[in-house]
Design a protein around this motif. Structure first.
Motif, PDB file in Angstrom:
ATOM      1  N   MET A   1      10.297   4.679 -22.697  1.00 22.83           N
ATOM      2  CA  MET A   1      10.307   5.302 -21.374  1.00 22.83           C
ATOM      3  C   MET A   1       9.023   4.932 -20.652  1.00 22.83           C
ATOM      4  SD  MET A   1      10.599   9.351 -20.409  1.00 22.83           S
ATOM      5  CE  MET A   1       8.998   9.753 -21.086  1.00 22.83           C
ATOM      6  N   LYS A   2       9.185   4.359 -19.450  1.00 19.89           N
ATOM      7  CA  LYS A   2       8.029   3.921 -18.692  1.00 19.89           C
ATOM      8  C   LYS A   2       7.348   5.103 -18.042  1.00 19.89           C
ATOM      9  CE  LYS A   2       6.453   0.520 -15.336  1.00 19.89           C
ATOM     10  NZ  LYS A   2       6.797  -0.589 -14.458  1.00 19.89           N
ATOM     11  N   LYS A   3       6.030   5.116 -18.148  1.00 22.61           N
ATOM     12  CA  LYS A   3       5.235   6.204 -17.586  1.00 22.61           C
ATOM     13  C   LYS A   3       5.094   6.045 -16.072  1.00 22.61           C
ATOM     14  CE  LYS A   3       0.734   8.399 -18.295  1.00 22.61           C
ATOM     15  NZ  LYS A   3       0.669   8.912 -16.961  1.00 22.61           N
ATOM     16  N   GLU A   4       5.206   7.163 -15.364  1.00 24.67           N
ATOM     17  CA  GLU A   4       4.988   7.143 -13.920  1.00 24.67           C
ATOM     18  C   GLU A   4       3.504   6.827 -13.656  1.00 24.67           C
ATOM     19  OE1 GLU A   4       5.575  10.081 -10.049  1.00 24.67           O
ATOM     20  OE2 GLU A   4       6.116  10.775 -12.043  1.00 24.67           O
ATOM     21  N   GLY A 165       6.104   6.761 -24.807  1.00 21.02           N
ATOM     22  CA  GLY A 165       6.537   8.007 -24.177  1.00 21.02           C
ATOM     23  C   GLY A 165       6.038   9.248 -24.896  1.00 21.02           C
ATOM     24  N   SER A 166       5.595   9.091 -26.155  1.00 20.46           N
ATOM     25  CA  SER A 166       5.098  10.235 -26.930  1.00 20.46           C
ATOM     26  C   SER A 166       3.708  10.642 -26.453  1.00 20.46           C
ATOM     27  CB  SER A 166       5.045   9.894 -28.420  1.00 20.46           C
ATOM     28  OG  SER A 166       6.316   9.585 -28.913  1.00 20.46           O
ATOM     29  N   ALA A 179      -1.194   0.853 -31.229  1.00 17.88           N
ATOM     30  CA  ALA A 179      -0.501   1.158 -29.977  1.00 17.88           C
ATOM     31  C   ALA A 179      -1.466   1.146 -28.806  1.00 17.88           C
ATOM     32  CB  ALA A 179       0.183   2.520 -30.076  1.00 17.88           C
ATOM     33  N   TYR A 180      -0.901   0.929 -27.624  1.00 17.61           N
ATOM     34  CA  TYR A 180      -1.634   1.071 -26.374  1.00 17.61           C
ATOM     35  C   TYR A 180      -1.296   2.459 -25.833  1.00 17.61           C
ATOM     36  CZ  TYR A 180      -2.711  -3.944 -26.058  1.00 17.61           C
ATOM     37  OH  TYR A 180      -3.192  -5.213 -26.289  1.00 17.61           O
ATOM     38  N   ALA A 181      -2.315   3.190 -25.429  1.00 15.83           N
ATOM     39  CA  ALA A 181      -2.102   4.534 -24.882  1.00 15.83           C
ATOM     40  C   ALA A 181      -2.860   4.691 -23.575  1.00 15.83           C
ATOM     41  CB  ALA A 181      -2.549   5.597 -25.883  1.00 15.83           C
ATOM     42  N   GLN A 182      -2.210   5.316 -22.601  1.00 15.19           N
ATOM     43  CA  GLN A 182      -2.841   5.545 -21.300  1.00 15.19           C
ATOM     44  C   GLN A 182      -3.380   6.970 -21.246  1.00 15.19           C
ATOM     45  OE1 GLN A 182      -0.557   4.334 -17.892  1.00 15.19           O
ATOM     46  NE2 GLN A 182      -1.683   5.668 -16.493  1.00 15.19           N
ATOM     47  N   LEU A 183      -4.671   7.104 -20.932  1.00 12.91           N
ATOM     48  CA  LEU A 183      -5.309   8.420 -20.900  1.00 12.91           C
ATOM     49  C   LEU A 183      -4.801   9.238 -19.719  1.00 12.91           C
ATOM     50  CD1 LEU A 183      -9.009   7.528 -21.796  1.00 12.91           C
ATOM     51  CD2 LEU A 183      -7.061   7.939 -23.305  1.00 12.91           C
ATOM     52  N   GLU A 184      -4.480  10.508 -19.979  1.00 17.51           N
ATOM     53  CA  GLU A 184      -3.964  11.403 -18.934  1.00 17.51           C
ATOM     54  C   GLU A 184      -4.941  12.511 -18.574  1.00 17.51           C
ATOM     55  OE1 GLU A 184      -0.266  12.664 -20.720  1.00 17.51           O
ATOM     56  OE2 GLU A 184       0.837  11.125 -19.607  1.00 17.51           O
ATOM     57  N   LYS A 185      -5.565  13.099 -19.592  1.00 20.95           N
ATOM     58  CA  LYS A 185      -6.533  14.174 -19.360  1.00 20.95           C
ATOM     59  C   LYS A 185      -7.810  13.835 -20.114  1.00 20.95           C
ATOM     60  CE  LYS A 185      -3.103  17.842 -18.701  1.00 20.95           C
ATOM     61  NZ  LYS A 185      -2.597  19.139 -19.194  1.00 20.95           N
ATOM     62  N   VAL A 186      -8.913  13.792 -19.396  1.00 19.02           N
ATOM     63  CA  VAL A 186     -10.186  13.416 -20.012  1.00 19.02           C
ATOM     64  C   VAL A 186     -11.229  14.508 -19.786  1.00 19.02           C
ATOM     65  CG1 VAL A 186      -9.725  10.962 -19.695  1.00 19.02           C
ATOM     66  CG2 VAL A 186     -10.970  12.214 -17.927  1.00 19.02           C
ATOM     67  N   GLY A 187     -12.351  14.376 -20.496  1.00 18.74           N
ATOM     68  CA  GLY A 187     -13.460  15.317 -20.309  1.00 18.74           C
ATOM     69  C   GLY A 187     -13.057  16.753 -20.579  1.00 18.74           C
ATOM     70  N   LYS A 188     -13.491  17.642 -19.712  1.00 18.22           N
ATOM     71  CA  LYS A 188     -13.246  19.069 -19.914  1.00 18.22           C
ATOM     72  C   LYS A 188     -11.785  19.455 -19.797  1.00 18.22           C
ATOM     73  CE  LYS A 188     -14.249  20.276 -15.090  1.00 18.22           C
ATOM     74  NZ  LYS A 188     -15.122  21.054 -14.193  1.00 18.22           N
TER      75      LYS A 188
END
Length: 503
Positions: A1-4, A165-166, A179-188
């Motif tokens: 599943m492609k990430k938005e 998608g996980s 795996a390649y993973a795209q960061l969504e929430k970083v820092g605090k």
């Protein structure tokens, strides 16, 4: 599943995109804003109602030159200093608390793979994760497959497969794959940062019942002594015509006796000494008043594996089912082990014991999950299952329980070996048909040497021990009994709780 809004997987973020996110503050840096500054700690310990009362009294005595009557000041100063030192010490100890061990991570930027410190990662960065890496921020897999261990977050040591998608939780470890993973929430904003900051939080509410009670006494005494002090001074100065200095000294002599400054100091010293003793045993305290909170504990909840027992497991033996009349059970389990990766403690124990198989190759495998509590190997149109009896047998449980229940009561962890008439996959792992039971694997967990004396000590202190475990309740009950936990025979199976009622 492609990430938005997915980052270009071939190039990663560009330098301009990284710069924009840095300017927006979307950087993987945790702000320890839950800590008070040293100045705030000093101010809170100095500027108290307790100290205000004695400050006013000290000023009055200084005005009249009654310096010999200032003997109460060392007590107040010492009490304040102890409080400041202990709270600053607790702050410094808590500041070292960190769940993140990784320092650098490989990231794709401007079509190049580079290693950068985790605190320089930004939102939407593409990180390349491989075996042994710790996930630096909340992310989503966009390419590849990895298995992760989330034990630091959930307490469960199971390895979970992550496909495109996980979701990935920061603080987890990669145990296999890439795996390649795209960061969504970083820092605090990341999960691990929120968890760490909550653990570090020193709070502002008084948690000590004892100190709160003393403060309550001082509060009311402080209110009462104002009109009382004025009345005593007026009586001495205006009616008895004593000197101003004599009236002040006699008034303060009467008022000081009403304030329990010695009790306050004694409490502070006792708590401070207790905190020091605990610190020597590597116990981390938010402040010295936590000692009293610890003393008020009357129920302690513990896990079984790794707490009561050693964090290791071994196969004791196998038991054939009465319904199984086929080939050697150990060979079948050996085939299972040869085709299933040793990605958790249970499977490592099975691999260590069952080293020989018939050489049968599997078509595919069904990894273990904490939801299903079983794993499977597919041979043709049949799935061979190994896992928790209650999860595999379901409605057949009562039919077979007499074959293995006695072993669970002896403290063994029982795994069932069964064939399921169908092909199970990760997307379709629900059991809808009856299984053919082949036998049982008996696993043992050695009880920690210090477990029994520890629980006996808690028992003498009037603390009730409650064991919460995902293992078979009969097995847990037996192990708890061997560890000396009172009431170990009174267990509840959470799967039988429906709508808040135990059935």
């Amino acid at each position: 599943m492609k990430k938005e809004n997915q980052t270009n997987i071939a190039t990663g973020l560009t330098e301009a995109e990284v710069k924009q996110r840095v300017e927006n503050g979307q950087v993987n840096q945790t702000v320890d804003n839950q800590f008070k500054t040293n100045g705030q700690i000093i101010k809170e310990n100095v500027c108290t109602y307790f100290n205000l009362i004695f400050l006013v009294l000290a000023i009055l005595l200084l005005v009249v030159g009654a310096y010999r009557d200032l003997t109460f000041l060392p007590v107040i100063i010492l009490n304040t200093i102890i409080g400041i030192i202990q709270e600053i010490s607790a702050k410094h100890t808590l500041s070292k608390l960190s769940v993140m061990n990784a320092t650098e991570v490989t990231v794709l930027r401007d079509s190049k793979k580079v290693k950068i410190p985790i605190e320089k990662l930004v939102v939407d960065d593409l990180v390349i994760l491989k075996t042994g890496d710790q996930i630096p921020a909340d992310a989503q897999v966009v390419k590849g497959n990895i298995r992760v261990n989330e034990a630091l977050l959930t307490g469960e040591s199971d390895e979970i497969s992550k496909d495109p998608g996980s979701k990935l939780m920061s603080g987890s470890f990669v145990v296999s794959g890439e795996a390649y993973a795209q960061l969504e929430k970083v820092g605090k904003d990341s999960y691990i940062s929120k968890l760490t900051m909550k653990a570090k939080s020193m709070g502002g509410v008084e948690q000590s019942e004892m100190v709160r009670s003393i403060n309550g006494i001082i509060k009311w005494v402080g209110i009462i002594i104002i009109p009382l002090g004025i009345a005593l001074f007026s009586l001495s100065f205006f009616k008895n015509h004593a000197s101003f200095a004599h009236s002040i000294v006699s008034m303060e002599a009467a008022v000081l006796g009403m304030i329990p400054e010695g009790l306050y100091l004694l409490t502070t010293v006792a708590l401070a000494l207790s905190a020091v003793r605990l610190a020597r045993k590597q116990v981390m305290l938010h402040d010295m008043k936590s000692v009293e909170t610890l003393a008020r504990v009357n129920v302690l909840c513990v896990d079984k594996t790794g707490t009561i027992t050693e964090p290791k497991m071994a196969v004791a033996k196998t038991i054939n089912s009465r319904a199984f009349n086929g080939q050697n059970l150990d060979l079948l389990i050996g085939d299972f082990a040869k085709n299933m990766p040793a990605d958790n403690v249970t499977m490592k124990a099975i691999h260590a014991y069952f080293k020989t198989g018939s050489g049968q190759k599997a078509d595919s495998v069904l990894p273990f999950t904490s939801v299903n509590k079983f794993s499977g190997v597919i041979f043709g149109q049949t799935t061979m299952l190994i896992g928790a009896p209650e999860m595999i047998l379901r409605k057949q449980f009562d039919q077979y329980k007499d074959e293995f229940e006695e072993y669970a009561e002896e403290g063994y962890r029982v795994l069932i070996v069964a064939n399921y008439p169908g092909v199970l996959t990760e997307d379709n792992s629900k059991l809808s048909k009856d299984v053919s039971v082949l036998g049982y694997i008996l696993l043992s967990n050695p009880i920690r040497k210090e477990a029994k004396p520890t629980f006996e000590y808690f028992g003498k202190q009037g603390i009730n021990i409650k064991v919460i475990s995902g293992d078979n309740p009969v097995t847990v009950s037996r192990v708890a009994g061997q560890a000396g936990i009172v009431g170990a025979d009174k267990y509840i199976d959470a799967q039988e709780i429906h709508d808040g009622k135990y059935e």
